[in-house]
Design a protein around this motif. Sequence first.
Motif, mmCIF file in Angstrom:
data_model
loop_
_atom_site.group_PDB
_atom_site.id
_atom_site.type_symbol
_atom_site.label_atom_id
_atom_site.label_comp_id
_atom_site.label_asym_id
_atom_site.label_seq_id
_atom_site.Cartn_x
_atom_site.Cartn_y
_atom_site.Cartn_z
ATOM 1 N N ASP B 64 0.805 -1.278 -0.026
ATOM 2 C CA ASP B 64 0.005 -0.127 0.124
ATOM 3 C C ASP B 64 0.956 1.201 0.038
ATOM 4 O O ASP B 64 0.278 2.335 0.154
ATOM 5 C CB ASP B 64 -1.048 0.186 0.990
ATOM 6 C CG ASP B 64 -0.450 -0.561 2.435
ATOM 7 O OD1 ASP B 64 0.349 -1.325 2.241
ATOM 8 O OD2 ASP B 64 -1.105 -0.367 3.448
ATOM 9 N N PRO B 66 2.300 4.184 -1.955
ATOM 10 C CA PRO B 66 1.911 4.702 -3.318
ATOM 11 C C PRO B 66 3.067 4.713 -4.178
ATOM 12 O O PRO B 66 4.165 5.123 -3.621
ATOM 13 C CB PRO B 66 1.330 6.239 -2.980
ATOM 14 C CG PRO B 66 1.817 6.377 -1.494
ATOM 15 C CD PRO B 66 1.889 5.045 -0.717
ATOM 16 N N SER B 93 -1.093 1.570 -6.946
ATOM 17 C CA SER B 93 -1.524 2.657 -7.049
ATOM 18 C C SER B 93 -0.307 3.546 -7.648
ATOM 19 O O SER B 93 0.427 3.844 -6.574
ATOM 20 C CB SER B 93 -2.181 3.301 -5.741
ATOM 21 O OG SER B 93 -2.739 2.406 -5.016
ATOM 22 N N PHE B 95 1.001 7.462 -9.012
ATOM 23 C CA PHE B 95 0.734 8.857 -9.383
ATOM 24 C C PHE B 95 1.774 9.521 -10.019
ATOM 25 O O PHE B 95 2.811 9.206 -9.690
ATOM 26 C CB PHE B 95 0.350 9.529 -7.940
ATOM 27 C CG PHE B 95 -0.531 8.872 -7.146
ATOM 28 C CD1 PHE B 95 -1.965 9.190 -7.487
ATOM 29 C CD2 PHE B 95 -0.524 7.774 -6.314
ATOM 30 C CE1 PHE B 95 -2.993 8.517 -6.556
ATOM 31 C CE2 PHE B 95 -1.148 7.025 -5.588
ATOM 32 C CZ PHE B 95 -2.561 7.587 -5.796
#
Lengths: 620, 231
Positions: B64, B66, B93, B95
């Motif tokens: 988890d 990022p 995830s 970005f």
Amino acid sequence: MKRPPIVEASAEMPTSTRRAVGKSAAHYTAARVGALPSVFDDPEAARTRAAEIKQGVLDHLPDLLEQLEAACIASGIRVHHAQDAAEARRLVIEICRAASPAGGVVAKAKSMATEEIGLNAALEEAGFEPVETDLGEFVVQIDHDHPSHIVAPIIHKTKEDVARSFAREGLGEYTEDPEALTKQARAHLRGKFRSAAIGVSGVNFAIAETGRLALVENEGNNRLSTTAPDVHIAVMGIEKILPTEEDLALFLPLLAASATGQSITTYVHFVSGPKRGDEPDGPREVHLVLLDNGRSKVLAGPYQRILLCIRCGACLNVCPVYRQVSGHAYGHVYPGPLGAVLVPAMEGVEQFGHLAKASSLCGACEEVCPVKIPIPEMLLRLRAESKGDSWAAFAAGATHPSLWRSGLRLLPMAPKVGPLKAWSEFREPPRREGREFRKWWHSRSPVTPARSVEREPSVEHAAPRESQQEGASDAEALWARFQAQLEKLQGRIASLKELERLAGPWWVDGDAAERCPWTSTTDDVWEANVGVSLAVCAIAETGSVVLESGPAKTRLGALAPPVHVILVPQAQIVATLAEGIARMSARTSVIATGPSRTADIGGHLIRGVHGPGEVIVVRI
Amino acid sequence: MLTCLCDAFAGEVGIAAVRVLEAAGCDVEFLDAQTCCGQPPFNSGDWDAARTVARRTAALFQGDVPVVAPSSSCTAMMREGYAMLLPGESTPSTFELVEFLVRELGVTAWPPSPGPAMERSIAFHRACHGRGLHLGDLHEQLLSTVPGLQMLPFAQVEQCCGFGGAFAATHGPISAGIGMEKLEHLLASGADTVVSGDMGCLLHLRGLIERHGLAMRTQHVAQILAEAVPQ
Ligand code: SF4
């Protein structure tokens, strides 16, 4: 290295062509950006809705086609089915032969479907004289060229190019003035409209519910081609259906704004069958040819959504590759991002898969597409489908970190091999600059193990705005709005008294004549200087009028004379396009918005190309 | 996630990205075993090869924490590309750097603690893959808060620079033509530096600038943001 076909095809393109295409494409792109928010309260929501409606059409296409066919037959339109281009050509020629055994002029409105099936060559071979009547298409035809854009066929030509072509064809004195050139074309094509026994058009939207064919255009040639001759043949790709007339209130402005930055095209012609017994003019036969030509195959496959396309051309205009190479380089009638998906999907990746590679995948096409077609995603899938180079060695490297690291270290030193060689043909090779990241990273003091970062809730994208409620319902406010819109388009409002100054002769429709006294009238609509019609209603939001066919109402009176006077009863004004559409009767009708116009020659806006150049509305 | 181009050519951009994230209060981790997101084979149509690379990268970055990349292109690959390539599989995830700062960390002004004004004027080129990520003018918004940094406007901002990965090599003349048009607009802005969030665009533009002897520098947005952080 062997160059891809699109690079080959564009290699010889003159800089002036590239400049002309780039300039117009940038102009249309900017016009679109400006128009959408002024036409829709929430352009995003409009696009989403349009995509949903068209997806619904694809989901129920067989049923809708059946419904359309039944409705067409009920209104007197004869429906034909063509599996492929050859069958479509054969059908059209059969109809032409029956209508005019001796051959003769076939007036053609601009239509990509007829380009797709190569109709002109077939008509010529069959002894007919097809005449393209859209200004741009006319230039294409006399130059033995092909359109290089689906909306602006001569986007690749300058006004000097057109001037030379017209002089060569003997259309008049050499001139580079776009207005004078437009007049020459108008004069030349008038004769063709009058002598044509057959008119051929495409279809922008066919309404399944009512069997009405909606044809959009700015010049008036489309209406003339489908009104003056005795027989009208419309050729339409099977996907161009909308379920109901209400849907047009969304699609007409969406198409116009996306294509040319207009809020609605000058004319939206609603064909509801052949001329009825009590109507003074219009074709006595209307035929609809439903063209499959690979569409059913596309519908059943992974590229189905390309059939949502409403042919606005926005993706061509915004596409950096299209701007560089223009339309011809794609080697098919459908160029640009639309073509790069549609053509391989329709005709096979073996022959046209290379088009999917001619893209930087910048995504601008998807961003502008009014029906939200995920073009880049489909280009990726097409690339995966066509056989290309194997990247197995790359994958092997990328799954072995130590191999990968040494490979990357060597890369900047090897500009003479592999991809860097092709790169360096047009650019200086990339160099390593500054420190190497990995070395720097390892030289830092050992880092603490990662902790997860507290996440803020991500920013929600703006929710669709509520559409504005129509505030002013009182007629005077609506008339003021109507007037403002009309004047933007160079139309005007006048009193009956002021009309006395207009030079005749006048052509006056029967139902208009009852309203007021006219002098110096003529019986030949083509000879009139002024045509007078009585409108069903005016539409405030667009500055449009709704005109319909009927006893004592001619279609040509609104088209052939250079000045068009429209009488609108005081109380007959509605606020929105949707209300205007709802007011139309079941007869062939038109929504007319301002004077006839074209920007085909070098992007110069000229009024009065085929239809009236002056539009005067009188409140009575 | 360091991008391949930063790994091979532009280590300074990776270093700047780390500095920026640390200035925003993050602990940054770098996985030496990372290689590539798999975009080159994916865009070129070899999805088997792409899947092999993507699966490995997805596994490497699972958890988890990022993942942040100084590139909207690699981010789009790990978000949208993986969704097409590995449907139903769990993917990290990811970005884009500025997206992470603004949308995840809630940064609204840069630098976080006041520093000296920069006195620079730049032209900002939006990398196209920001479209898929819905970045809009996020970069420009953040850059506009940097004291002393002037962003000069130029025409046709929505236009691509013509890089497009393998496209730059396979369709060289078209790619270069698009790039030259972009540079024409960028130069007309009067800026001496073009700044962007993707190394691909910048290497391509720099290659053209050098080939044609144009007066312009290229810098990654991470470098500008790092420069603004007080030492
Ligand atoms: S694909 Fe979309 S943008 Fe392109 S022509 Fe069709 S509707 Fe217009």
